[in-house]
Scaffold this active site. Structure first.
Site, PDB file in Angstrom:
ATOM      1  N   THR A  98       0.825  -1.234  -0.142  1.00 20.45           N
ATOM      2  CA  THR A  98       0.139  -0.066   0.172  1.00 20.45           C
ATOM      3  C   THR A  98       1.135   1.089  -0.213  1.00 20.45           C
ATOM      4  O   THR A  98       1.860   1.473   0.570  1.00 20.45           O
ATOM      5  CB  THR A  98      -1.078   0.049   0.975  1.00 20.45           C
ATOM      6  OG1 THR A  98      -1.692   1.139   1.598  1.00 20.45           O
ATOM      7  CG2 THR A  98       0.027  -0.013   2.505  1.00 20.45           C
ATOM      8  N   GLN A  99       0.581   2.088  -0.239  1.00 19.18           N
ATOM      9  CA  GLN A  99       1.172   3.460  -0.460  1.00 19.18           C
ATOM     10  C   GLN A  99       0.348   4.540   0.599  1.00 19.18           C
ATOM     11  O   GLN A  99       0.865   5.417   0.614  1.00 19.18           O
ATOM     12  CB  GLN A  99       1.151   3.894  -1.592  1.00 19.18           C
ATOM     13  CG  GLN A  99       1.974   3.508  -2.487  1.00 19.18           C
ATOM     14  CD  GLN A  99       1.893   4.125  -4.487  1.00 19.18           C
ATOM     15  OE1 GLN A  99       1.056   5.003  -3.987  1.00 19.18           O
ATOM     16  NE2 GLN A  99       3.050   4.072  -4.732  1.00 19.18           N
ATOM     17  N   LYS A 121      -2.488   3.019   6.873  1.00 15.68           N
ATOM     18  CA  LYS A 121      -2.490   1.877   6.789  1.00 15.68           C
ATOM     19  C   LYS A 121      -1.254   1.052   7.451  1.00 15.68           C
ATOM     20  O   LYS A 121      -0.437   0.600   8.316  1.00 15.68           O
ATOM     21  CB  LYS A 121      -2.264   1.311   5.436  1.00 15.68           C
ATOM     22  CG  LYS A 121      -3.223  -0.826   5.979  1.00 15.68           C
ATOM     23  CD  LYS A 121      -3.539  -1.211   4.487  1.00 15.68           C
ATOM     24  CE  LYS A 121      -4.975  -0.644   4.012  1.00 15.68           C
ATOM     25  NZ  LYS A 121      -5.029  -1.838   3.341  1.00 15.68           N
ATOM     26  N   ASP A 139      -6.028  -7.260   2.513  1.00 15.41           N
ATOM     27  CA  ASP A 139      -7.538  -6.895   1.783  1.00 15.41           C
ATOM     28  C   ASP A 139      -8.510  -6.592   2.490  1.00 15.41           C
ATOM     29  O   ASP A 139      -9.146  -7.768   3.427  1.00 15.41           O
ATOM     30  CB  ASP A 139      -8.761  -7.051   0.670  1.00 15.41           C
ATOM     31  CG  ASP A 139      -8.986  -6.585  -0.595  1.00 15.41           C
ATOM     32  OD1 ASP A 139      -8.554  -5.674  -0.687  1.00 15.41           O
ATOM     33  OD2 ASP A 139     -10.652  -7.120  -0.475  1.00 15.41           O
ATOM     34  N   SER A 140      -9.316  -5.190   3.300  1.00 19.91           N
ATOM     35  CA  SER A 140      -9.823  -5.229   4.401  1.00 19.91           C
ATOM     36  C   SER A 140     -11.380  -4.323   3.636  1.00 19.91           C
ATOM     37  O   SER A 140     -10.914  -4.109   3.063  1.00 19.91           O
ATOM     38  CB  SER A 140      -9.114  -5.047   5.740  1.00 19.91           C
ATOM     39  OG  SER A 140      -8.792  -3.880   5.103  1.00 19.91           O
ATOM     40  N   GLY A 172     -11.003   5.443   7.510  1.00 20.28           N
ATOM     41  CA  GLY A 172     -11.688   4.186   7.506  1.00 20.28           C
ATOM     42  C   GLY A 172     -13.358   5.198   7.149  1.00 20.28           C
ATOM     43  O   GLY A 172     -14.022   5.559   7.286  1.00 20.28           O
ATOM     44  N   LYS A 199      -8.058   0.359  20.019  1.00 23.62           N
ATOM     45  CA  LYS A 199      -8.033  -0.164  18.617  1.00 23.62           C
ATOM     46  C   LYS A 199      -7.940  -1.380  18.581  1.00 23.62           C
ATOM     47  O   LYS A 199      -8.514  -2.595  17.949  1.00 23.62           O
ATOM     48  CB  LYS A 199      -8.232   1.160  17.279  1.00 23.62           C
ATOM     49  CG  LYS A 199      -8.712   0.093  16.271  1.00 23.62           C
ATOM     50  CD  LYS A 199      -8.260   1.338  15.210  1.00 23.62           C
ATOM     51  CE  LYS A 199      -8.780   0.449  13.586  1.00 23.62           C
ATOM     52  NZ  LYS A 199      -8.638   1.810  12.373  1.00 23.62           N
ATOM     53  N   HIS A 258      -9.824  -6.208  13.715  1.00 23.84           N
ATOM     54  CA  HIS A 258     -10.108  -7.267  12.708  1.00 23.84           C
ATOM     55  C   HIS A 258      -8.734  -7.327  12.151  1.00 23.84           C
ATOM     56  O   HIS A 258      -8.267  -8.347  11.862  1.00 23.84           O
ATOM     57  CB  HIS A 258     -10.817  -6.740  11.334  1.00 23.84           C
ATOM     58  CG  HIS A 258     -11.066  -5.715  10.778  1.00 23.84           C
ATOM     59  ND1 HIS A 258     -10.647  -3.840  11.571  1.00 23.84           N
ATOM     60  CD2 HIS A 258     -10.345  -5.362   9.301  1.00 23.84           C
ATOM     61  CE1 HIS A 258     -10.697  -2.984  10.701  1.00 23.84           C
ATOM     62  NE2 HIS A 258     -10.479  -3.858   8.955  1.00 23.84           N
ATOM     63  N   ARG A 259      -7.975  -6.231  12.200  1.00 26.01           N
ATOM     64  CA  ARG A 259      -6.222  -6.285  11.714  1.00 26.01           C
ATOM     65  C   ARG A 259      -5.420  -6.480  12.641  1.00 26.01           C
ATOM     66  O   ARG A 259      -4.366  -6.915  12.081  1.00 26.01           O
ATOM     67  CB  ARG A 259      -5.870  -4.507  10.549  1.00 26.01           C
ATOM     68  CG  ARG A 259      -4.449  -5.034   9.723  1.00 26.01           C
ATOM     69  CD  ARG A 259      -4.518  -3.231   9.418  1.00 26.01           C
ATOM     70  NE  ARG A 259      -5.148  -3.000   8.545  1.00 26.01           N
ATOM     71  CZ  ARG A 259      -6.542  -2.416   8.224  1.00 26.01           C
ATOM     72  NH1 ARG A 259      -6.491  -1.215   8.922  1.00 26.01           N
ATOM     73  NH2 ARG A 259      -6.994  -2.267   6.714  1.00 26.01           N
TER      74      ARG A 259
END
Length: 200
Positions: A7-8, A12, A66-67, A150, A172, A177-178
């Site tokens: 990713t850029q 993230k 991918d989320s 997000g 968090k 999820h991450r």
């Protein structure tokens, strides 16, 4: 270990760095890198596509995730299109506005939802490990909080009244999820947490 995050997006990269701590050197994709295809119908398919695409172009292992947010009351939307829910190039604000409007069009102030995250690590032409995780909760029709990114202002994890965007990064990462997927990755891929051998 040096790992390229597929990713850029600086948010993230920062979040992965916060979760992983100092066990790996994380770097974003070079700005000149072409965009990987994301034509899969699942988060895992898209993560795998990205990991293999970039792993064939850089020398280090590539971690791709991918989320997204899944809202059953909206037919599973935004789903795998979470990052581009309001159209190609849409930012977080536009995506959130579209989701809020979709809920209100259904007469919903909140709805059951979950955040999903699939992670794939690849090196050259080979997948090294794949993991997937999710966190259940509620999505709301009004944003709250200034943290995160997000859909964080709209989502509260199960058992919490606060949105992700109202939590500190440390809070968090107890739920996200991450973070759950990264913990599973550390279990499944010991090389990630292995200490380097001392040089003679």
């Amino acid at each position: 270990m040096r790992i390229v995050i597929a990713t850029q997006n600086p948010n993230k990269v920062r979040e992965f760095a916060e979760i992983l701590g100092s066990c790996a050197e994380l770097v974003p994709l070079p700005p000149s890198m072409p965009k990987a295809p994301e034509t899969g119908e699942t988060f895992m398919e898209n993560a795998r596509q990205k990991a293999l695409f970039y792993a064939s172009r850089v020398g280090d292992p590539v971690l791709a995730d991918d989320s997204g947010l899944v809202v059953p009351a909206l037919g599973g939307a935004p789903g795998v299109r979470s990052a581009r829910y309001a159209g190609a190039g849409a930012d977080d604000q536009l995506n959130n506005q579209k989701l809020v409007q979709a809920l209100r069009d259904k007469g919903l102030r909140q709805a059951e939802a979950w955040f999903a995250c699939a992670i794939v690590v690849a090196h050259r032409d080979r997948v090294l490990v794949e993991v997937e995780s999710k966190v259940d909760g509620l999505v709301h029709d009004e944003p709250r909080g200034e943290q995160g990114f997000g859909y964080d202002p709209l989502f509260s994890p199960q058992g919490e009244s606060r949105r992700f965007a109202e939590m500190s990064a440390r809070e968090k990462h107890l739920f996200s999820h991450r973070a759950l997927a990264v913990r599973e990755l550390q279990t499944r891929w010991p090389a990630l947490t292995a200490k380097a051998e001392p040089k003679e």
